[in-house]
Write an enzyme that holds these catalytic residues in place. Structure first.
Site: not given
Length: 208
Positions: A13, A16-17
């Site tokens: 992701c 997300c990261d």
């Protein structure tokens, strides 16, 4: 090295990261829309992004391909596969190979984002639903063609998005239960979706 380095340089992701890899060099594996979008997103904060695809040509939309081609931070590596993910405590390089010549080399990176699609686990509902390449047809509300059977989950979407939609899916289940007064059937079948047996709206996952 995929299992070994999960959470230590491997991500699925970008949104997300991605912030953990600011000003670092990373790789994105895949050739569809999700991979191209991830590469573009990461290019905004990373020093360099390698886009690795096992075929000569990308599979994403033309608009995204043009954006990737015009982004100086993105280097496209066609006809290339990842043979090994390596490092000590964290990922520090990949071993990649050319699919035509078989030539291998090391590629220094701090992280790798895998965006090559997912295999749907829908065998449990194959006998009661009309599947599309293994995926369940459903709207954003999680409602399928089979009364009382709901699906939840969306591959390649940010987890927070699925959590946000979860309330809507639960409401649909509750509505069906109250109308049909068949609580056992409703919650058993809804549970199939809750554990990731389906996906919604347009089959967002890539098939390779």
């Amino acid at each position: 090295g995929e299992q070994e380095y999960k959470g230590r340089g491997i991500s699925y992701c970008a949104t997300c990261d991605g912030a953990f890899f600011r000003n670092k060099t990373v790789a994105v594996v895949g050739g569809g829309d999700v991979a191209l979008e991830d590469a573009l997103y990461l290019a905004a904060g990373c020093e360099k992004v390698y886009l690795i695809h096992r075929r000569q040509e990308l599979r994403g939309t033309q608009v995204l391909q043009e954006q990737v081609a015009n982004e100086p931070k993105i280097t496209f590596l066609p006809d290339t596969v990842v043979k090994e993910i390596c490092g000590e405590q964290m990922v520090d390089h990949l071993v990649i190979a050319n699919t035509g010549t078989g030539e291998e080399k090391e590629l220094p990176v701090s992280g790798i984002f895998i965006a090559v699609g997912m295999n749907p686990q829908t065998d449990a509902v194959a006998s009661v639903l009309d599947l599309d390449h293994g995926y369940v047809r459903a709207g954003e509300d999680g409602v399928t063609e089979q009364p009382g059977l709901f699906v939840a989950g969306c591959p390649h979407q940010e987890a927070a998005s699925d959590c946000d939609r979860g309330g809507g899916w639960c409401q649909q289940c509750d509505k069906y239960c109250r109308v049909s007064q068949n609580f056992i059937n409703c919650w058993l079948t809804a549970g199939l979706g809750a554990f990731g047996f389906g996906k919604w709206d347009g089959f967002a996952g890539e098939l390779f």
